[in-house]
Design a protein around this motif. Structure first.
Motif, PDB file in Angstrom:
ATOM      1  N   LYS A 172      -8.614 -45.124  10.417  1.00  0.00           N
ATOM      2  CA  LYS A 172      -9.184 -43.902   9.249  1.00  0.00           C
ATOM      3  C   LYS A 172      -8.748 -42.524  10.174  1.00  0.00           C
ATOM      4  N   LYS A 174      -1.474 -28.465   7.007  1.00  0.00           N
ATOM      5  CA  LYS A 174      -2.023 -29.942   6.886  1.00  0.00           C
ATOM      6  C   LYS A 174      -1.259 -30.639   5.469  1.00  0.00           C
ATOM      7  N   SER A 175      -0.649 -29.958   4.184  1.00  0.00           N
ATOM      8  CA  SER A 175      -0.326 -30.573   2.843  1.00  0.00           C
ATOM      9  C   SER A 175       1.270 -30.659   2.921  1.00  0.00           C
ATOM     10  N   VAL A 204       1.840 -33.352   4.743  1.00  0.00           N
ATOM     11  CA  VAL A 204       1.376 -34.890   3.406  1.00  0.00           C
ATOM     12  C   VAL A 204       2.515 -34.857   2.876  1.00  0.00           C
ATOM     13  N   THR A 263       5.693 -38.316   2.934  1.00  0.00           N
ATOM     14  CA  THR A 263       5.814 -38.976   1.284  1.00  0.00           C
ATOM     15  C   THR A 263       7.653 -38.839   1.305  1.00  0.00           C
ATOM     16  N   PHE A 283       2.490 -46.051  -0.184  1.00  0.00           N
ATOM     17  CA  PHE A 283       1.485 -44.293   0.444  1.00  0.00           C
ATOM     18  C   PHE A 283       0.447 -44.599  -1.081  1.00  0.00           C
ATOM     19  N   VAL A 332      -1.468 -41.593  -3.028  1.00  0.00           N
ATOM     20  CA  VAL A 332      -1.870 -40.164  -2.344  1.00  0.00           C
ATOM     21  C   VAL A 332      -2.882 -39.451  -3.793  1.00  0.00           C
ATOM     22  N   PHE A 349      -1.204 -47.738   3.149  1.00  0.00           N
ATOM     23  CA  PHE A 349      -1.989 -46.328   3.087  1.00  0.00           C
ATOM     24  C   PHE A 349      -2.301 -45.305   2.203  1.00  0.00           C
ATOM     25  N   ILE A 394      -3.829 -41.693   0.878  1.00  0.00           N
ATOM     26  CA  ILE A 394      -3.966 -40.123   1.599  1.00  0.00           C
ATOM     27  C   ILE A 394      -4.974 -38.980   1.344  1.00  0.00           C
ATOM     28  N   ASP A 425      -5.774 -35.911  -0.006  1.00  0.00           N
ATOM     29  CA  ASP A 425      -5.738 -34.572   0.169  1.00  0.00           C
ATOM     30  C   ASP A 425      -6.758 -33.262  -0.920  1.00  0.00           C
ATOM     31  N   ILE A 446      -5.258 -41.669   5.627  1.00  0.00           N
ATOM     32  CA  ILE A 446      -5.066 -40.860   6.509  1.00  0.00           C
ATOM     33  C   ILE A 446      -5.776 -39.082   5.751  1.00  0.00           C
ATOM     34  N   THR A 447      -6.712 -38.668   6.225  1.00  0.00           N
ATOM     35  CA  THR A 447      -7.806 -37.875   5.095  1.00  0.00           C
ATOM     36  C   THR A 447      -7.227 -36.403   5.917  1.00  0.00           C
TER      37      THR A 447
END
Length: 570
Positions: A354, A365-366, A369, A373, A402, A404, A484, A486, A488, A518-519
């Motif tokens: 994690k 950050k976003s 992501v 993707t 992924f 999300v 994974f 994710i 967000d 992924i946080t």
């Protein structure tokens, strides 16, 4: 790509329409024979003329009906084809295209503008073709009857052209502006209805109404311009036609009195003139109608011909069952509209691990992501799974790795079942759905609903609370097969106790599904127990490590944690 296609069905319909037009051309000749009879008695000649005329009229009715149906149905077929093609094309466009569009405006243009193409295909083109045939046939027969009167009739062509060509150019511009304004009005109205709660709470009803009123007034002004052009073209053409008719009647009457022209010929000629005046106007209006169609369908052409689709590299020979357990980003740069957003990003994520992405609002950050993707293409660097470049995979295969959950509401209109199974290409049992709901503590709530899993939840899940919508999205993500997960800000709308229960369940998920998590989160309780934390600042990752390591070694991270602690105490 051509928006309209000339198909065999359309050609047959137009050919039948041409035959009907040619039959109509013969009727004045029959009437000419009837008028020129010295005695109107039921003779063999008059009987044949009447029977032949009746047969022509009935046959013409059958052919015209068949022609109209073939042409109209072909117009509907092509509208259906165009709408399917547009819808498919739209959903293949890159994310950046949608960032620059108002959804209601785009929807209006896609749906409504196609109808203009139908009218042009099913009405303008056939009437123009048959009109040309009617005009040519009439001119040939009229020349045979009397070339002098024919020359007078032909004056209508240059007169019509002088009126319609300059006005057609204006019509094209107005049509384009009208369609844009209609799209804008649809967009404002749709956006207002979608955000009605926000508008009411901010007492912004008047602001919304003022925007709508301004757009309606703009449409009204454009409509008046179009009305003025139509008001000029119609009466002007009628006046010119009337003057020509008067001139032909006077000239023909003089020649009848002098014996140079028979009454039947003048009568037949007048019938031909009245029969051809409509097609002449229709042919003259073709230029104006074409300009209007081009102007009104500009957005459709832009979508089909100019806008690039999302780049989807063809998948190479990659074993779908291969265990892709390591995600890597190496020296990745990303710019949006030439503005640098991320620079020199290096990141790793593994199965059964994690990681967390943290940083101040706007740190990217976003966006990180979004590029992982493949919603946005990177400008530099490499993204890979187990050293295999992301370009080696198709978009569908890559995004399948992924699952999300976004902070914003992504619940669709419909029921709970359709939202949970969104995008799944396998059959899902009810037990799987109930298990997913149990993980996010929604099972008991859904079970009590009148229709359970099939219960409607309204537009964008309006019948659910914010926290319930967020949990439903997490349950949807849980049902997918992925490498994974994710999150967000996925738990931002949950209370601390519920968040703790869900995060504990997701931690177990890394073991059962052998996936990585992924946080992105601001709550320290969410990120503190991560195996590795990446701290973003000034468009790049400035540090990585465990929470304790960063807290001890990175002053910027210390300040960030202190600020978050103050916010959580408030």
């Amino acid at each position: 790509m051509k928006l309209l296609k000339i198909t065999p069905r359309l050609i047959i319909g137009i050919l039948l329409s041409i035959i009907a037009s040619l039959l109509n051309l013969y009727i004045p000749l029959l009437i000419r024979q009837f008028i020129n009879l010295k005695k109107f008695i039921w003779s063999g000649i008059s009987e044949k003329v009447l029977i032949l005329g009746l047969v022509i009229i009935i046959f013409n009715l059958v052919i015209s009906t068949t022609s109209d149906y073939l042409i109209s149905s072909e117009g509907d077929r092509q509208v259906c084809r165009m709408r399917l093609m547009l819808q498919k094309k739209v959903f293949q466009l890159p994310q950046q295209y949608f960032d620059q569009q108002i959804s209601g405006n785009l929807t209006s243009r896609i749906i409504n503008d196609v109808n203009i193409l139908r009218n042009f295909l099913a009405t303008t083109i056939p009437t123009t073709v048959t009109g040309i045939i009617t005009i040519l046939g009439t001119v040939i027969i009229a020349l045979f009857l009397d070339w002098k009167l024919t020359l007078l009739m032909l004056l209508v062509f240059p007169i019509d052209a002088a009126v319609t060509i300059p006005l057609g150019k204006i019509s094209e511009k107005i049509a384009n502006q009208t369609q844009s304004s209609l799209g804008a009005l649809t967009g404002i109205t749709s956006e207002g209805i979608k955000n009605i709660k926000t508008i009411k709470l901010n007492k912004a009803e008047n602001d919304l109404v003022n925007k709508i009123v301004a757009e309606i007034n703009n449409l009204f002004k454009l409509s008046l311009k179009s009305d003025r052009i139509s008001a000029v073209i119609g009466p002007l053409q009628s006046m010119l036609s009337f003057c020509l008719i008067l001139l032909i009647v006077l000239y023909g009457a003089i020649r009848v009195k002098t014996g140079d022209l028979s009454t039947g010929t003048l009568g037949a000629f007048m019938m031909y003139f009245f029969q051809v005046i409509g097609p002449i106007n229709e042919v003259a209006m073709f230029y104006s109608d074409k300009k209007q169609m081009i102007g009104a369908t500009q957005k459709v052409r832009e979508i089909i011909n100019k806008t690039p689709e999302e780049i989807s590299s063809p998948p190479k020979t990659i074993n779908a069952l291969y265990d892709f357990n390591q995600l890597q980003l190496r020296n990745v740069d990303f710019a949006y509209n030439s503005i640098p957003i991320l620079e020199n990003i290096n990141l790793e994520a593994h199965s059964n691990e994690k990681i967390a992405l943290v940083g101040a609002t706007g740190a990217g950050k976003s966006t990180l992501v979004n590029i992982i993707t493949r919603l946005y293409p990177i400008n530099k660097g490499k993204i890979s799974l187990n050293d295999k470049s992301y370009l080696d995979f198709s978009l569908e295969q890559w995004r399948g790795f992924f699952s999300v959950v976004l902070q914003e509401n992504s619940i669709l209109s419909g029921n709970i079942r359709t939202n949970l199974t969104l995008g799944l290409n396998r059959k899902v049992t009810d037990q799987e759905l109930w298990d997913a709901l149990a993980i996010v503590q929604l099972k008991e709530y859904v079970f009590q609903l009148p229709n359970g899993l099939d219960n409607s939840i309204g537009e964008e899940g309006e019948q659910l609370s914010g926290g319930q919508r967020q949990r439903l999205q997490i349950a949807r993500a849980y049902l997918r097969d992925f490498k994974f997960l994710i999150l967000d800000e996925a738990t931002s709308n949950l209370d601390s106790d519920t968040e703790k229960i869900i995060m504990t369940a997701l931690d177990k998920l890394t073991q059962t599904k052998h996936c990585g998590i992924i946080t992105i989160a601001h709550r320290l309780s969410t990120i503190a127990n991560s195996d590795r934390i990446y701290f973003l600042k000034n468009k790049t990752i400035v540090a990585s490590g465990t929470h304790d390591e960063l807290l001890e070694e990175v002053p910027d991270y210390q300040r960030y944690v202190h600020e978050q602690q103050l916010k959580e105490k408030r």
